[in-house]
Design a protein around this motif. Structure first.
Motif, PDB file in Angstrom:
ATOM      1  N   ASP A 252      11.287  -7.343   3.346  1.00 59.62           N
ATOM      2  CA  ASP A 252      12.318  -7.877   3.970  1.00 59.62           C
ATOM      3  C   ASP A 252      13.120  -6.570   3.415  1.00 59.62           C
ATOM      4  OD1 ASP A 252      14.818  -8.253   4.346  1.00 59.62           O
ATOM      5  OD2 ASP A 252      14.839  -9.412   2.644  1.00 59.62           O
ATOM      6  N   ARG A 253      13.218  -5.249   4.210  1.00 55.02           N
ATOM      7  CA  ARG A 253      13.703  -4.110   4.378  1.00 55.02           C
ATOM      8  C   ARG A 253      15.110  -4.188   4.056  1.00 55.02           C
ATOM      9  NH1 ARG A 253      11.412  -0.607   8.416  1.00 55.02           N
ATOM     10  NH2 ARG A 253      13.745  -0.027   8.540  1.00 55.02           N
TER      11      ARG A 253
ATOM     12  N   PRO B 283       0.378  -0.812   0.300  1.00 60.13           N
ATOM     13  CA  PRO B 283      -0.393   0.144   0.232  1.00 60.13           C
ATOM     14  C   PRO B 283       0.973   1.088   0.162  1.00 60.13           C
ATOM     15  CG  PRO B 283       0.247  -0.774   2.237  1.00 60.13           C
ATOM     16  CD  PRO B 283       0.596  -1.657   1.798  1.00 60.13           C
ATOM     17  N   LEU B 284       1.264   1.685  -1.057  1.00 64.47           N
ATOM     18  CA  LEU B 284       2.639   2.993  -1.448  1.00 64.47           C
ATOM     19  C   LEU B 284       1.390   3.995  -1.627  1.00 64.47           C
ATOM     20  CD1 LEU B 284       5.304   1.361  -3.245  1.00 64.47           C
ATOM     21  CD2 LEU B 284       5.357   0.839  -1.060  1.00 64.47           C
ATOM     22  N   THR B 285       1.976   5.308  -0.824  1.00 62.26           N
ATOM     23  CA  THR B 285       1.963   6.646  -1.052  1.00 62.26           C
ATOM     24  C   THR B 285       2.260   6.697  -2.793  1.00 62.26           C
ATOM     25  OG1 THR B 285       3.666   7.800   0.080  1.00 62.26           O
ATOM     26  CG2 THR B 285       1.920   7.406   0.896  1.00 62.26           C
ATOM     27  N   ALA B 286       1.735   7.783  -3.173  1.00 62.09           N
ATOM     28  CA  ALA B 286       2.250   8.604  -4.833  1.00 62.09           C
ATOM     29  C   ALA B 286       4.112   8.675  -4.950  1.00 62.09           C
ATOM     30  CB  ALA B 286       1.525   9.494  -4.689  1.00 62.09           C
ATOM     31  N   LYS B 287       4.360   8.729  -3.333  1.00 63.41           N
ATOM     32  CA  LYS B 287       6.153   9.339  -3.322  1.00 63.41           C
ATOM     33  C   LYS B 287       6.237   8.266  -3.590  1.00 63.41           C
ATOM     34  CE  LYS B 287       5.887  13.754  -4.504  1.00 63.41           C
ATOM     35  NZ  LYS B 287       6.172  14.400  -6.280  1.00 63.41           N
TER      36      LYS B 287
ATOM     37  N   THR C 257      11.886   9.927   3.450  1.00 65.43           N
ATOM     38  CA  THR C 257      10.070   7.778   2.167  1.00 65.43           C
ATOM     39  C   THR C 257      10.822   6.824   1.871  1.00 65.43           C
ATOM     40  OG1 THR C 257       9.818  10.205   0.676  1.00 65.43           O
ATOM     41  CG2 THR C 257       9.404   8.403  -0.112  1.00 65.43           C
ATOM     42  N   VAL C 258      12.652   6.909   1.619  1.00 63.97           N
ATOM     43  CA  VAL C 258      13.292   5.604   1.571  1.00 63.97           C
ATOM     44  C   VAL C 258      12.906   5.069   2.888  1.00 63.97           C
ATOM     45  CG1 VAL C 258      15.070   3.951   1.297  1.00 63.97           C
ATOM     46  CG2 VAL C 258      15.268   6.316   0.071  1.00 63.97           C
ATOM     47  N   ASN C 259      12.704   5.237   3.796  1.00 61.49           N
ATOM     48  CA  ASN C 259      12.620   4.882   5.648  1.00 61.49           C
ATOM     49  C   ASN C 259      11.165   4.404   5.608  1.00 61.49           C
ATOM     50  OD1 ASN C 259      15.300   4.771   5.962  1.00 61.49           O
ATOM     51  ND2 ASN C 259      14.970   6.808   7.500  1.00 61.49           N
ATOM     52  N   ARG C 260      10.063   5.148   4.834  1.00 62.70           N
ATOM     53  CA  ARG C 260       8.601   4.659   4.439  1.00 62.70           C
ATOM     54  C   ARG C 260       8.604   3.205   3.932  1.00 62.70           C
ATOM     55  NH1 ARG C 260       7.465  10.298   5.676  1.00 62.70           N
ATOM     56  NH2 ARG C 260       7.107  10.445   2.930  1.00 62.70           N
ATOM     57  N   LEU C 261       9.154   3.446   2.983  1.00 59.67           N
ATOM     58  CA  LEU C 261       8.428   2.263   1.772  1.00 59.67           C
ATOM     59  C   LEU C 261       9.365   1.529   2.117  1.00 59.67           C
ATOM     60  CD1 LEU C 261       8.663   1.530  -1.244  1.00 59.67           C
ATOM     61  CD2 LEU C 261      10.497   2.618  -1.933  1.00 59.67           C
ATOM     62  N   ARG C 262      10.529   1.289   3.335  1.00 57.45           N
ATOM     63  CA  ARG C 262      10.922  -0.399   3.271  1.00 57.45           C
ATOM     64  C   ARG C 262      10.616  -1.112   4.326  1.00 57.45           C
ATOM     65  NH1 ARG C 262      16.516   2.528   4.484  1.00 57.45           N
ATOM     66  NH2 ARG C 262      17.811   1.700   2.566  1.00 57.45           N
TER      67      ARG C 262
END
Length: 217
Positions: free
Chosen positions: A203-204, A149-153, A193-198
């Motif tokens: 697997d982070r 469930p990803l945001t646009a960014k 943003t990368v941290n939230r994506l992870r």
């Protein structure tokens, strides 16, 4: 995808910008041709949505300069004239597509995204690396079979990293391609943003930080 909207009618320009940003595009706005050319010196835009009938520096001149020397940037020209002669002339100036006003928002967005795909080397319809899959057309992503469930960014960052095919991508390159001019380049936006994506990945460690260089998958 980084887009520049060039339109001297500020209300229309701002409306296009809002619609594009709502759809996850990184958008800069110029209200005249001179500003557009100045911005294009510093930013490698994927697509420029360009009003033809600009004052001072005419849209025809802007188009010619943007496309000179085989530049990768694609130009979608807008005009109030819908005549075939004007369309042919606009395409002859180097524009890649032509859309008369008034236009439907859905068509403008679809044509812009289509030109954005043409601005890059041909890739597989679905981007994949290991168990990470991303479908740009359907705007879906999964990891090890789990939907993300990803945001646009977050989606934009993941798509860009997958498209890099293992290359380490510097943070400032991500900032330039996924965000726009309203983002302060001195912020920690990319890192956050990368941290939230992870945190959304199975697997982070799928997204690696290369100290002093950037990020890679």
């Amino acid at each position: 995808m980084r887009v520049l909207v060039v339109e001297d009618h500020t209300e229309l320009a701002d409306s296009i910008t809002r619609v594009f940003r709502r759809e996850g595009l990184a958008v800069d706005t110029a209200y005249d041709g001179r500003t557009a050319l100045d911005l294009a010196i510093d930013v490698d835009y994927d697509v420029v949505v360009l009003d033809r009938d600009l004052p001072d520096v005419h849209g025809d001149e802007v188009c010619a300069e943007l496309t000179a020397g085989g530049a990768r940037t694609k130009v979608l020209m807008l005009t109030a004239s819908a005549s075939i002669a004007d369309r042919v002339e606009g395409l002859g100036l180097g524009a890649d597509d032509y859309l008369p006003k008034p236009f439907a928002w859905a068509e403008l967005l679809a044509r812009t995204r289509a030109l954005g795909r043409r601005a890059h080397p041909v890739r597989e319809p679905v981007l994949a690396r290991g168990s990470l899959l991303l479908d740009p057309a359907r705007r879906t992503a999964s990891h090890a079979g789990t939907q993300l469930p990803l945001t646009a960014k977050e989606f934009g960052v993941l798509a860009y990293l997958l498209g890099a095919e293992g290359r380490t991508v510097p943070a400032d390159e991500l900032l330039a391609k996924v965000w726009d001019e309203v983002t302060d380049p001195g912020t920690t936006t990319v890192k956050a943003t990368v941290n939230r994506l992870r945190t959304k990945l199975v697997d982070r460690s799928a997204i690696q930080t290369v100290p002093g260089e950037g990020y890679r998958i």
